[in-house]
Design a protein around this motif. Structure first.
Motif, PDB file in Angstrom:
ATOM      1  N   ASP A  45       8.831  -2.367  -4.795  1.00  0.00           N
ATOM      2  CA  ASP A  45       9.296  -3.636  -5.345  1.00  0.00           C
ATOM      3  C   ASP A  45       8.288  -4.683  -4.894  1.00  0.00           C
ATOM      4  OD1 ASP A  45      10.689  -5.680  -6.421  1.00  0.00           O
ATOM      5  OD2 ASP A  45      12.129  -5.821  -4.776  1.00  0.00           O
ATOM      6  N   CYS A  46       7.227  -4.847  -5.668  1.00  0.00           N
ATOM      7  CA  CYS A  46       6.144  -5.748  -5.245  1.00  0.00           C
ATOM      8  C   CYS A  46       5.380  -6.235  -6.458  1.00  0.00           C
ATOM      9  CB  CYS A  46       5.203  -4.986  -4.306  1.00  0.00           C
ATOM     10  SG  CYS A  46       4.639  -3.440  -4.988  1.00  0.00           S
ATOM     11  N   ASP A  47       4.499  -7.179  -6.265  1.00  0.00           N
ATOM     12  CA  ASP A  47       3.724  -7.709  -7.389  1.00  0.00           C
ATOM     13  C   ASP A  47       2.587  -6.772  -7.778  1.00  0.00           C
ATOM     14  OD1 ASP A  47       5.160 -10.185  -7.629  1.00  0.00           O
ATOM     15  OD2 ASP A  47       4.286 -10.717  -5.696  1.00  0.00           O
ATOM     16  N   ALA A  48       2.045  -6.095  -6.773  1.00  0.00           N
ATOM     17  CA  ALA A  48       1.011  -5.103  -7.050  1.00  0.00           C
ATOM     18  C   ALA A  48       1.067  -4.050  -5.963  1.00  0.00           C
ATOM     19  CB  ALA A  48      -0.364  -5.750  -7.068  1.00  0.00           C
ATOM     20  N   ALA A  49       0.648  -2.838  -6.310  1.00  0.00           N
ATOM     21  CA  ALA A  49       0.614  -1.777  -5.305  1.00  0.00           C
ATOM     22  C   ALA A  49      -0.777  -1.190  -5.289  1.00  0.00           C
ATOM     23  CB  ALA A  49       1.632  -0.703  -5.638  1.00  0.00           C
ATOM     24  N   ILE A  50      -1.174  -0.693  -4.131  1.00  0.00           N
ATOM     25  CA  ILE A  50      -2.455  -0.007  -4.043  1.00  0.00           C
ATOM     26  C   ILE A  50      -2.188   1.382  -3.484  1.00  0.00           C
ATOM     27  CG2 ILE A  50      -4.730   0.021  -2.957  1.00  0.00           C
ATOM     28  CD1 ILE A  50      -4.523  -3.081  -2.902  1.00  0.00           C
ATOM     29  N   ILE A  51      -2.648   2.388  -4.218  1.00  0.00           N
ATOM     30  CA  ILE A  51      -2.455   3.770  -3.788  1.00  0.00           C
ATOM     31  C   ILE A  51      -3.692   4.197  -3.017  1.00  0.00           C
ATOM     32  CG2 ILE A  51      -2.218   6.138  -4.616  1.00  0.00           C
ATOM     33  CD1 ILE A  51      -0.951   5.073  -7.115  1.00  0.00           C
ATOM     34  N   LEU A  52      -3.497   4.753  -1.845  1.00  0.00           N
ATOM     35  CA  LEU A  52      -4.672   5.245  -1.124  1.00  0.00           C
ATOM     36  C   LEU A  52      -4.308   6.306  -0.096  1.00  0.00           C
ATOM     37  CD1 LEU A  52      -6.002   2.362   1.183  1.00  0.00           C
ATOM     38  CD2 LEU A  52      -3.703   2.539   0.356  1.00  0.00           C
ATOM     39  N   ASP A  53      -5.315   7.101   0.286  1.00  0.00           N
ATOM     40  CA  ASP A  53      -5.112   8.202   1.220  1.00  0.00           C
ATOM     41  C   ASP A  53      -5.043   7.701   2.651  1.00  0.00           C
ATOM     42  OD1 ASP A  53      -5.261   9.793  -0.957  1.00  0.00           O
ATOM     43  OD2 ASP A  53      -7.141  10.803  -0.404  1.00  0.00           O
ATOM     44  N   ALA A  54      -4.363   8.481   3.483  1.00  0.00           N
ATOM     45  CA  ALA A  54      -4.191   8.102   4.874  1.00  0.00           C
ATOM     46  C   ALA A  54      -5.409   8.447   5.726  1.00  0.00           C
ATOM     47  CB  ALA A  54      -2.957   8.800   5.443  1.00  0.00           C
ATOM     48  N   ASP A  55      -6.310   9.272   5.197  1.00  0.00           N
ATOM     49  CA  ASP A  55      -7.410   9.771   6.035  1.00  0.00           C
ATOM     50  C   ASP A  55      -8.632   8.853   6.018  1.00  0.00           C
ATOM     51  OD1 ASP A  55      -8.287  10.177   3.495  1.00  0.00           O
ATOM     52  OD2 ASP A  55      -8.454  12.351   3.637  1.00  0.00           O
ATOM     53  N   ALA A  79       3.822  14.454  -6.029  1.00  0.00           N
ATOM     54  CA  ALA A  79       5.243  14.154  -5.861  1.00  0.00           C
ATOM     55  C   ALA A  79       5.418  13.036  -4.834  1.00  0.00           C
ATOM     56  CB  ALA A  79       5.989  15.405  -5.427  1.00  0.00           C
ATOM     57  N   ALA A  80       4.623  13.095  -3.762  1.00  0.00           N
ATOM     58  CA  ALA A  80       4.727  12.067  -2.725  1.00  0.00           C
ATOM     59  C   ALA A  80       4.396  10.691  -3.308  1.00  0.00           C
ATOM     60  CB  ALA A  80       3.792  12.400  -1.565  1.00  0.00           C
ATOM     61  N   LEU A  81       3.342  10.650  -4.118  1.00  0.00           N
ATOM     62  CA  LEU A  81       2.967   9.374  -4.745  1.00  0.00           C
ATOM     63  C   LEU A  81       4.084   8.871  -5.650  1.00  0.00           C
ATOM     64  CD1 LEU A  81      -0.753   9.749  -5.858  1.00  0.00           C
ATOM     65  CD2 LEU A  81       0.206   8.367  -4.014  1.00  0.00           C
ATOM     66  N   SER A  82       4.666   9.796  -6.409  1.00  0.00           N
ATOM     67  CA  SER A  82       5.731   9.392  -7.320  1.00  0.00           C
ATOM     68  C   SER A  82       6.918   8.847  -6.546  1.00  0.00           C
ATOM     69  CB  SER A  82       6.175  10.579  -8.173  1.00  0.00           C
ATOM     70  OG  SER A  82       5.054  11.138  -8.803  1.00  0.00           O
ATOM     71  N   ALA A  83       7.247   9.501  -5.439  1.00  0.00           N
ATOM     72  CA  ALA A  83       8.356   9.016  -4.608  1.00  0.00           C
ATOM     73  C   ALA A  83       8.051   7.602  -4.141  1.00  0.00           C
ATOM     74  CB  ALA A  83       8.557   9.939  -3.410  1.00  0.00           C
ATOM     75  N   GLY A  84       6.812   7.375  -3.719  1.00  0.00           N
ATOM     76  CA  GLY A  84       6.422   6.047  -3.270  1.00  0.00           C
ATOM     77  C   GLY A  84       6.563   5.024  -4.391  1.00  0.00           C
ATOM     78  N   LEU A 141       0.862  -1.180   0.000  1.00  0.00           N
ATOM     79  CA  LEU A 141       0.000   0.000   0.000  1.00  0.00           C
ATOM     80  C   LEU A 141       0.899   1.231   0.000  1.00  0.00           C
ATOM     81  CD1 LEU A 141      -2.568  -1.006   2.789  1.00  0.00           C
ATOM     82  CD2 LEU A 141      -2.554  -1.619   0.375  1.00  0.00           C
ATOM     83  N   VAL A 142       0.628   2.152  -0.909  1.00  0.00           N
ATOM     84  CA  VAL A 142       1.409   3.391  -0.965  1.00  0.00           C
ATOM     85  C   VAL A 142       0.543   4.519  -0.422  1.00  0.00           C
ATOM     86  CG1 VAL A 142       2.674   4.974  -2.446  1.00  0.00           C
ATOM     87  CG2 VAL A 142       2.546   2.561  -3.034  1.00  0.00           C
ATOM     88  N   VAL A 143       0.995   5.125   0.663  1.00  0.00           N
ATOM     89  CA  VAL A 143       0.129   6.067   1.368  1.00  0.00           C
ATOM     90  C   VAL A 143       0.816   7.420   1.579  1.00  0.00           C
ATOM     91  CG1 VAL A 143      -1.370   6.312   3.376  1.00  0.00           C
ATOM     92  CG2 VAL A 143      -0.641   4.039   2.655  1.00  0.00           C
TER      93      VAL A 143
END
Ligand code: UDP
Ligand code: MG
Length: 329
Positions: free
Chosen positions: A87-97, A77-82, A6-8
């Protein structure tokens, strides 16, 4: 065992991080033993206690990592850094709130297992949002979809699952002014949408001001379409042809019919308008070149490959000699 990260992005979310993490634990249980869930938080210059909380979480749990950006660079930019650090098979982007409910994640994963590369979301209800924001969003999609060759679905969010190949492709995008969601839409791949109800923010206030949203929208319009550049050119062509025709008419009238009695001044005015038109069209021409420069500078990948099958070099070729033998007969 498949890795899902998870990319947060986190900006002043001290009240939400632990709550968010609890949800990830629940989600991990729901996903079962076939999946290893980890969380990569990206602290985007928080001024509250967020980083300390991330630090202690990452010490307590092996599956929590974080990046601390040197200052506030904005969510994109934060998402791009994440993404760059995945290094994973799949990532999920989501907000922390918790406005992107983790409840839907098993559903994402099921779609992914069915072969989709991108599982994107659409908000079912945006009633709680202020009218100005809804109007802004409506206009943004309307304008973008009219002037750009590529289409963006209205009402979609950053809440998405990305397959590894999409992540790797995203790492190749070097443009600075970016809207990650727009880039992902631009990429294509096999995509499916899931509808979800976005709850209110868990705690705190939204960090996105109208100014930031407007800048994001404006930047995306510019980076996904060259139409604004061409407007001056079109206008110039319109003006010079219209007034050119008018001038012809005036000259013919003056020389042959003498019906309207155009004064010398009117000739000057019309000729002047033609010159304005010519200048605008030249600007449009310059803009075409700038458009080319823009595309080269942005340096977006020319194409993306979804799947490929390589030649099997070791296979003995049997077809050719047999065909040759047949021909010899
Ligand atoms: N965020 C960020 N940098 C910023 C603003 C926001 O990383 O400059 C994060 C924020 O912590 C949250 C997500 O981006 O996880 C969405 O932000 P927010 O809830 O403020 O926006 P909205 O829900 O209105 O889209
Ligand atoms: Mg939010």
């Amino acid at each position: 065992m498949k890795n899902i990260t998870l990319v947060v992005p986190v900006h002043n979310e001290e009240k939400n991080i632990r709550e968010f993490f609890k949800e990830t634990v629940k989600t991990s249980e729901r996903l079962g033993p076939d999946y290893e869930l980890s969380v990569l938080f990206v602290d985007d210059g928080s001024r509250d206690n967020s980083v300390n909380i991330l630090e202690s979480l990452s010490r307590e749990y092996d599956n929590v990592g974080y990046l601390e950006l040197s200052r506030n660079f904005g969510k994109e930019a934060a998402l791009s850094a994440g993404v760059d650090n995945l290094d994973c098979d799949a990532a999920i982007i989501l907000d922390a709130d918790l406005q992107h409910p983790l409840y839907y994640i098993p559903q994402f994963v099921r779609k992914w297992e069915q072969g989709y590369d991108i599982v994107a979301t659409k908000r079912r209800s945006i009633k709680k949002q202020p009218l100005a924001r809804r109007l802004g969003s409506f206009l943004f999609y309307r304008i973008l979809n009219t002037i750009s060759e590529f289409k963006m679905e209205p009402g979609t969010t950053d809440f998405r699952l990305l397959d590894r190949k999409v992540i790797d492709a995203l790492k190749d995008f070097k443009e600075k002014n970016r809207m990650v969601r727009g880039l992902i839409d631009w990429m294509g791949y096999k995509k499916v949408f899931i509808e979800f109800d976005a709850p209110k923010r868990n705690d705190g206030v939204a960090g996105y001001s109208y100014k930031k949203l407007f800048r994001l929208a404006f930047n995306s319009l510019i980076s996904f379409s060259l139409f604004p550049l061409r407007i001056a050119g079109y206008l110039g062509l319109l003006i010079s042809t219209t007034f050119g025709a008018l001038l012809m008419f005036m000259i013919v009238d003056k020389l042959l019919f003498m019906q309207f009695g155009f004064t010398p001044l009117s000739f000057v005015v019309v000729a002047n308008a033609i010159f304005c038109g010519i200048i605008l069209s030249s600007l449009g021409l310059v803009a075409l070149y700038i458009g080319h420069i823009h595309e080269e500078v942005v340096d977006r990948p020319l194409y993306l490959v979804r799947r490929q099958k390589k030649f099997n070099k070791n296979r003995r070729s049997v077809v050719l000699p047999e065909a040759a033998a047949l021909l010899m007969k």
